[in-house]
Scaffold this motif. Sequence first.
Motif, PDB file in Angstrom:
ATOM      1  N   UNK A 143       4.190  -1.195   2.396  1.00 12.52           N
ATOM      2  CA  UNK A 143       3.526  -0.045   1.781  1.00 12.52           C
ATOM      3  C   UNK A 143       4.573   0.917   1.226  1.00 12.52           C
ATOM      4  N   UNK A 144       4.273   1.498   0.079  1.00 15.05           N
ATOM      5  CA  UNK A 144       5.160   2.506  -0.515  1.00 15.05           C
ATOM      6  C   UNK A 144       4.292   3.704  -0.881  1.00 15.05           C
ATOM      7  N   UNK A 145       4.572   4.850  -0.307  1.00 17.83           N
ATOM      8  CA  UNK A 145       3.755   6.022  -0.644  1.00 17.83           C
ATOM      9  C   UNK A 145       4.608   7.121  -1.240  1.00 17.83           C
ATOM     10  N   UNK A 146       4.101   7.702  -2.333  1.00 19.11           N
ATOM     11  CA  UNK A 146       4.759   8.847  -2.967  1.00 19.11           C
ATOM     12  C   UNK A 146       3.709   9.920  -3.212  1.00 19.11           C
ATOM     13  N   UNK A 147       4.150  11.079  -3.684  1.00 18.83           N
ATOM     14  CA  UNK A 147       3.217  12.157  -4.006  1.00 18.83           C
ATOM     15  C   UNK A 147       2.446  12.609  -2.782  1.00 18.83           C
ATOM     16  N   UNK A 148       1.123  12.776  -2.956  1.00 19.70           N
ATOM     17  CA  UNK A 148       0.296  13.170  -1.805  1.00 19.70           C
ATOM     18  C   UNK A 148      -0.659  12.024  -1.481  1.00 19.70           C
ATOM     19  N   UNK A 149      -0.199  10.819  -1.752  1.00 21.68           N
ATOM     20  CA  UNK A 149      -1.056   9.648  -1.566  1.00 21.68           C
ATOM     21  C   UNK A 149      -1.094   9.212  -0.100  1.00 21.68           C
ATOM     22  N   UNK A 150      -2.097   8.410   0.207  1.00 23.09           N
ATOM     23  CA  UNK A 150      -2.178   7.832   1.552  1.00 23.09           C
ATOM     24  C   UNK A 150      -2.320   6.332   1.455  1.00 23.09           C
ATOM     25  N   UNK A 151      -1.531   5.666   2.268  1.00 24.79           N
ATOM     26  CA  UNK A 151      -1.422   4.230   2.199  1.00 24.79           C
ATOM     27  C   UNK A 151      -1.625   3.663   3.596  1.00 24.79           C
ATOM     28  N   UNK A 152      -2.695   2.904   3.788  1.00 25.12           N
ATOM     29  CA  UNK A 152      -2.970   2.356   5.116  1.00 25.12           C
ATOM     30  C   UNK A 152      -2.914   0.843   5.095  1.00 25.12           C
ATOM     31  N   UNK A 196       9.350  11.242  -0.433  1.00 26.39           N
ATOM     32  CA  UNK A 196       8.914  12.636  -0.302  1.00 26.39           C
ATOM     33  C   UNK A 196       8.222  12.835   1.037  1.00 26.39           C
ATOM     34  N   UNK A 197       7.796  14.050   1.324  1.00 20.45           N
ATOM     35  CA  UNK A 197       7.236  14.260   2.668  1.00 20.45           C
ATOM     36  C   UNK A 197       5.806  14.787   2.645  1.00 20.45           C
ATOM     37  N   UNK A 198       5.108  14.558   1.537  1.00 18.91           N
ATOM     38  CA  UNK A 198       3.721  15.001   1.518  1.00 18.91           C
ATOM     39  C   UNK A 198       2.750  13.828   1.504  1.00 18.91           C
ATOM     40  N   UNK A 199       3.292  12.611   1.592  1.00 15.23           N
ATOM     41  CA  UNK A 199       2.426  11.428   1.561  1.00 15.23           C
ATOM     42  C   UNK A 199       2.253  10.904   2.988  1.00 15.23           C
ATOM     43  N   UNK A 239      11.473  13.463  -7.379  1.00 14.80           N
ATOM     44  CA  UNK A 239      10.349  12.768  -6.764  1.00 14.80           C
ATOM     45  C   UNK A 239       9.039  13.221  -7.382  1.00 14.80           C
ATOM     46  N   UNK A 240       8.976  14.505  -7.693  1.00 14.20           N
ATOM     47  CA  UNK A 240       7.763  15.028  -8.314  1.00 14.20           C
ATOM     48  C   UNK A 240       7.548  14.330  -9.657  1.00 14.20           C
ATOM     49  N   UNK A 241       8.647  14.254 -10.390  1.00 11.81           N
ATOM     50  CA  UNK A 241       8.556  13.643 -11.705  1.00 11.81           C
ATOM     51  C   UNK A 241       8.123  12.188 -11.595  1.00 11.81           C
ATOM     52  N   UNK A 242       8.735  11.526 -10.641  1.00  7.02           N
ATOM     53  CA  UNK A 242       8.414  10.119 -10.446  1.00  7.02           C
ATOM     54  C   UNK A 242       6.944   9.972 -10.132  1.00  7.02           C
ATOM     55  N   UNK A 243       6.483  10.864  -9.307  1.00 11.51           N
ATOM     56  CA  UNK A 243       5.116  10.742  -8.843  1.00 11.51           C
ATOM     57  C   UNK A 243       4.126  10.978  -9.974  1.00 11.51           C
ATOM     58  N   UNK A 244       4.604  11.564 -11.065  1.00 11.98           N
ATOM     59  CA  UNK A 244       3.691  11.901 -12.147  1.00 11.98           C
ATOM     60  C   UNK A 244       3.703  10.905 -13.309  1.00 11.98           C
ATOM     61  N   UNK A 254       8.857   2.211   9.727  1.00  7.01           N
ATOM     62  CA  UNK A 254       8.585   3.239   8.723  1.00  7.01           C
ATOM     63  C   UNK A 254       9.921   3.829   8.311  1.00  7.01           C
ATOM     64  N   UNK A 255      10.169   3.925   7.016  1.00  6.04           N
ATOM     65  CA  UNK A 255      11.435   4.504   6.590  1.00  6.04           C
ATOM     66  C   UNK A 255      11.223   5.411   5.384  1.00  6.04           C
ATOM     67  N   UNK A 256      12.258   6.159   5.075  1.00  8.70           N
ATOM     68  CA  UNK A 256      12.234   7.031   3.904  1.00  8.70           C
ATOM     69  C   UNK A 256      13.352   6.594   2.993  1.00  8.70           C
ATOM     70  N   UNK A 257      13.197   6.835   1.708  1.00  2.00           N
ATOM     71  CA  UNK A 257      14.336   6.616   0.833  1.00  2.00           C
ATOM     72  C   UNK A 257      15.345   7.682   1.186  1.00  2.00           C
TER      73      UNK A 257
END
Lengths: 254, 483
Positions: B364-373, B399-402, B9-14, B425-428
């Motif tokens: 909405x799709x959130x990854x990394x430390x992003x915020x999606x409203x 991931x769980x930091x977004x 997930x980290x890699x994806x986020x980058x 709201x769901x998680x992969x």
Amino acid sequence: MLSIKNLHASVDDKEILKGLNLEVKAGEVHAIMGPNGSGKSTLGNVLAGREAYEVTGGEVLLEGKDLLELSPEDRAREGVFLAFQYPVEIPGVSNINFLKTALNEIRAYKGLPPLEAREFLNRVKEKQKLVEFDAKLANRSLNEGFSGGEKKRNEIFQLAMLEPKLGILDETDSGLDIDALRIVARGVNQLRSQNNAFIVITHYQRLLEYIVPDFVHVLYKGRIVRSGTKELALELEEKGYDWIKDTVDAEGAA
Amino acid sequence: MSTKDDELLKELALEEYKYGFTTDIEMDIAPKGLTEDTVRLISAKKNEPEWLLEWRLKALRHFLQMDMPTWQNFEHPDVDFQDISYYAAPKAKPQLNSMDEVDPELISTFEKLGIPLNEQKVLAGVVAVDAVFDSVSVKTTFREKLKEQGVIFSSFGEAVQEHPELVRQYLGSVVPQTDNIYAALNSAVFSDGSFVYIPKGVHCPMELSTYFRINAENTGQFERTLIIADEGAYVSYLEGCTAPMRDENQLHAAVVELVALKDAEIKYSTVQNWYPGDKDGKGGIYNFVTKRGICKGDNSKISWTQVETGSAITWKYPGVILKGDHSVGEFYSVALTRNKQLADTGTKMIHLGKNTRSKIVSKGISAGVSHNSYRGLVKIGPGAENSRNFTQCDSLLIGDRCGAHTFPYIENRNKTATLEHEATTSKIGEDQLFYLTQRGIDPEKAVGLIVNGYAKEVLNQLPMEFAVEAQKLLAISLEGSVG
Ligand SMILES: Nc1ncnc2c1ncn2[C@@H]1O[C@H](COP(=O)(O)OP(=O)(O)OP(=O)(O)O)[C@@H](O)[C@H]1O
Ligand SMILES: [Mg+2]
């Protein structure tokens, strides 16, 4: 084909497999039976490389190659296929598209070019027929809204499409109606060859009437405690597991 | 999730941005700063009529008096409006009709972006393109072919010269100058953009599309799009955008106005892939855009579809004013944020006419430390008898930091209205990822598949070629493979 030696594995620091040995030769079908919670699905997951299952000892070789070294996707590409006891739903992902991706990834691993669309579709049709899998289901989203039985049949359809070396069927029979059971069994029998092998996990002797195993093993408390031929399955059907449990527990206490 | 998934997930986020190159071309850039003189300069460069200059100056006066809003779900960045250049154009602006006159650097820039400006290279007339490079439109393709049916598709600047009456009638009629501070800013300094008019009863024979490219440094992009579908007309319009990677933030404050007259339909699709900034949140585009359509006539329809993957901050609410009876408004959105990206987006559906219907599908799709409203307003006016809204608002977390946030607002002033709202709201799931990798699929591809599956209902709304692009974009935005 598959050689498992003294395999130990735990989940959440709880040891589930406690020194499991199993030799499967090419062309063979091995049935694994055993009481609930004895570690059958755990074995399947460990072989497929699921992250949560930690291998703490032993070795697993697939055609001489160390399986435990490989990522789940590489194990699949090497020919390990797990038909899940509880297949998940993946909304919006088309069944066919998913299979095409999977097939081509496996081919790429082997240095083969992607299948052309026509070849791919021919294969889909051929395999649909083989396991009598409804074309409508093949075109739907992956397992989304499928009935329990339909999900199981989708597993076998995928198995037919991907033609693995080692097929592990985890209670594929549970949830199937009688006709579906026969169809699935017939499909598996047609896929059997001298170049592949199957591990069939089941609770019911009935499946083994259709898919006749070369060996039957009883898994109990993380070990294979009895091995025999298909007669062992009949015996279990008749007597249940208590007699095995008693002797094994007594041996353990001694 | 397990450690291996975390790494993945980290890699994806980058995953890095692949449109980050810059074009080396001689530019005509206005000095930084914003005064009445800036506005006069832009207006003069574009040889505009007096009424338009006056209109711009009025907007500037509004802008100077307005305060920044504070209701959004992110901290508004300090934008120094005096530190931006408000006009940037490639020198020797190409004339419109011949390809030979377009600077080869520009042609190759757009080709690198996958936007062919050479009509011969385009598959027999599927999409007509207006290519906007920084502040100006460099080329509009297939104009002749469209003209045969009376369709006007040109840069905004040309429309001002050639069809001033249409521009004057509709400019600011959907998004007033005073709507919000960025709309006021755009009204004062807008440089170019696209103009579309579809005459009565005409079904536009091809997709129209504008491709926006920000290239110059320290400039803002303030384009203006105006689309008018006359009675019974139909048009499908697409918009795509990219920008180079730069350490400074760049402001993009566009205004889009859509007008659908009686029985007309406008489908507006956006694939937004502005530079999102790097993994530490440095650089990136501030995408502060006002988009609104009006279903002016009875039985008209406006449909917004957006796939938002880029920008450091995305802040927009494409809306529809449902004025005509039986008119329909739709909003389909996928917004993907990763790293430190922020998105506060949604829609406004304003029901005024009888039997009006609106549908909102937001993914909405959130990854990394992003915020999606998601922020959406459904407003039912007193005269909107029997109007209906359906809102579905889903969030997917990787991931769980977004973070994912939902702010639905409802103002209902008519008892006969029907409003439905669904949210999930769901998680992969680890089980989904394992299922796919167990079939031999690379984990990054697996995430791409799951995300595309999740977004399918929205992607299906896009025209074919665009849907394929958008799918790739979603997968690439999450994959490690840099093309
Ligand atoms: N992911 C997990 N987390 C926690 N415990 C687990 C997990 N997977 C398996 N276990 C535990 O390991 C033991 C063996 O489970 P397993 O699923 O392998 O049994 P099984 O033989 O397949 O049983 P059944 O016949 O009911 O399918 C059980 O006690 C189960 O609760
Ligand atoms: Mg089990």
